[in-house]
Design an enzyme around this catalytic site. Structure first.
Site, PDB file in Angstrom:
ATOM      1  N   HIS A   1       0.902  -1.182  -0.061  1.00  0.00           N
ATOM      2  CA  HIS A   1      -0.031  -0.158  -0.143  1.00  0.00           C
ATOM      3  C   HIS A   1       0.959   1.281  -0.101  1.00  0.00           C
ATOM      4  O   HIS A   1       0.318   2.277   0.339  1.00  0.00           O
ATOM      5  CB  HIS A   1      -0.985   0.052   1.274  1.00  0.00           C
ATOM      6  CG  HIS A   1      -1.750  -1.213   1.426  1.00  0.00           C
ATOM      7  ND1 HIS A   1      -2.931  -1.610   0.889  1.00  0.00           N
ATOM      8  CD2 HIS A   1      -1.488  -2.393   2.146  1.00  0.00           C
ATOM      9  CE1 HIS A   1      -3.188  -2.724   1.280  1.00  0.00           C
ATOM     10  NE2 HIS A   1      -2.361  -3.324   2.038  1.00  0.00           N
TER      11      HIS A   1
ATOM     12  N   SER B   1      14.666  21.698 -16.390  1.00  0.00           N
ATOM     13  CA  SER B   1      13.660  22.317 -16.646  1.00  0.00           C
ATOM     14  C   SER B   1      14.065  23.679 -17.239  1.00  0.00           C
ATOM     15  O   SER B   1      14.847  24.198 -17.187  1.00  0.00           O
ATOM     16  CB  SER B   1      12.951  22.656 -15.512  1.00  0.00           C
ATOM     17  OG  SER B   1      12.201  23.919 -15.293  1.00  0.00           O
TER      18      SER B   1
END
Ligand code: ARG
Length: 468
Positions: free
Chosen positions: A155, A276
């Site tokens: 999980h 970026s």
């Protein structure tokens, strides 16, 4: 030029020509088309349908076309309908009327199915070798990280400590299954449709076994209607590519998460990272992200082909022309992703300290404490409850199990003692797990050694099938 037209009086609309055209994408099949045609010409000759002189001239001209294409001396005329038309046009340019004889006892329907099967056989071999490289790399890294402790997750919550090698070996298992699927797909693809003609077979006494031998197919199609309309092998191929991509996408997702500042478990090499345009500090995991993204389109190719085949009546229908773009798209993208993932894994940096640190908090040894209590005779469910209370206490005081004073632990379970706590260090937790395929260092090392033998065994099939 067209390969048809005699029965028409009206002109073909320009729009239809554009609509019907497949040369823009099936030109990629020129090698396979020429190979199939050469075998067809040889077989027609051996059956006496062409004279030896005619056969020889046709084969030489087809080989010449192959050489000229390889050397970039021929240009496709994209106004032509498809690759079969284009090659026949070149052949007629070279041989005149003799070029018009090659299509005897053949239809584009059995021809295109043959081309595609030949193409896919090559692609499957290539994919198998790329998967082999990937498994070998995973095994190498697994060996290197057979003692690198990190949290194992369920999980996406920290669960139990494992070693990174163990995690990498889980991916190796997935890719082993992909090797199996590639092999099964190959066997179903390795069947020759040539001789089926348009749909009903042909009126000439062909030696199909000879064509089979020349082209190196494992078997012959057993029903001519099925031979020209079957694209199950395309579905198998697309499914196999989809599952490979699914596996890659799961690995990719982990790499994205692990390379975040929050995790910091790995750092991708500069050579396989991007930046970026606005944020100077950024180092982005574009490669695993694109792998994850491309998985969608490859699965989409499978879905598209399933829908194309649904409800299709026998035998050949033009719908089948849609198979090629799906195949090329899925094949190209799966190939590209496999090509890039291996060097990306080889060059990434594994931050062992961060991994270990993450495993040291979050009560990853809680199951082991419960197991230790079971050893002292406590029923597991009862031990589970007690350790649950210990965890609750730890959470309240911001302490891991081994940091909680012994008296407080004994207030919850009097059976807890010093030796028990000492056995809760992460390395002991890891090494206690010795079941088959478990995370103990000895087990992981054993598995990394066995992998190379398993890989050699799995690759025997492909060695038998010859080089690419
Ligand atoms: N371009 C066609 C295809 O990809 C070739 C077969 C054409 N056959 C026909 N009967 N029109 O399926």
């Amino acid at each position: 030029m067209k390969l048809w037209g005699g029965r028409f009086s009206g002109q073909t609309e320009k729009l239809l020509e554009r609509f019907n055209n497949s040369l823009s994408f099936d030109s990629r099949l020129w090698r396979e088309d020429l190979k199939g045609s050469i075998a067809h010409a040889k077989m027609l000759t051996s059956c006496g349908i062409l004279t030896p002189n005619e056969g020889e001239k046709l084969v030489l001209a087809l080989e010449e076309i192959a050489t000229e294409l390889n050397e970039g001396l021929l240009e496709f005329d994209y106004a032509l309908e498809d690759i079969h038309t284009q090659i026949e046009v070149w052949l007629i340019e070279k041989l005149g009327d003799l070029g018009k004889k090659l299509h005897t006892a053949r239809s584009r329907n059995d021809q295109v199915a043959t081309d595609l099967r030949l193409y896919l056989k090559g692609s499957l071999k290539n994919l198998a070798h790329l998967v082999e490289d990937l498994i070998a790399t995973l095994a190498l890294l697994a060996k290197e990280h057979s003692t690198t402790v990190l949290p194992g997750y369920t999980h996406l919550q920290r669960a139990q400590p494992i070693v990174y090698g163990h995690q990498l070996l889980a991916y190796a298992e997935m890719f082993f299954r992909d090797l199996d699927r590639l092999q099964e797909t190959y066997i179903r693809t390795d069947v020759l449709p040539l001789g089926a003609g348009a749909l009903a077979g042909v009126t000439y006494p062909l030696d199909q076994a000879y064509t089979q031998k020349l082209l190196g197919f494992g078997a012959l199609c057993q029903n001519s209607l099925d031979a020209v309309s079957d694209r199950d092998f395309v579905l198998d191929y697309l499914y196999t590519c989809s599952v490979i991509m699914l596996h890659l996408s799961r690995l990719a997702e982990e790499l994205v998460i692990y390379s975040s500042l929050e995790f910091g478990f790995i750092e991708l090499a500069d050579g396989y990272s991007t930046g970026s345009s606005i944020m100077p500090q950024k180092k982005n995991p574009d490669v695993p992200e694109l792998i994850r993204g491309k998985t969608g389109r490859v699965c989409g190719d499978l879905q598209a082909m399933l829908m194309t085949l649904k409800g299709l009546p026998l035998s050949y229908n033009k719908d089948l022309q849609e198979d090629k773009e799906a195949v090329f798209d899925a094949g190209d993208n799966t190939t590209l992703c496999l090509e890039i993932i291996t060097p990306l894994l080889k060059t990434m940096k594994v931050n062992q300290d961060r991994m270990l640190k993450a495993a040291q908090s979050g009560f990853l040894n809680a199951t082991d404490l419960a197991d230790a209590l079971v050893q002292k005779g406590v029923p597991f469910r009862e031990a589970h409850r007690m350790v649950g209370e210990i965890v609750k206490l730890g959470l309240k005081n911001n302490q891991e199990i081994t940091e909680i004073p012994l008296v407080k632990l004994q207030a919850i379970s009097p059976l807890v003692d010093k030796a028990m706590l000492e056995s809760l260090d992460l390395v002991s937790c890891v090494n206690r797990r010795i079941t088959l395929g478990a995370t103990a260092v000895t087990e992981v090392r054993k598995q990394t050694e066995e992998i190379n033998l398993r890989l050699n065994e799995a690759m025997k099939f492909w060695q038998k099938e010859g080089s690419l």
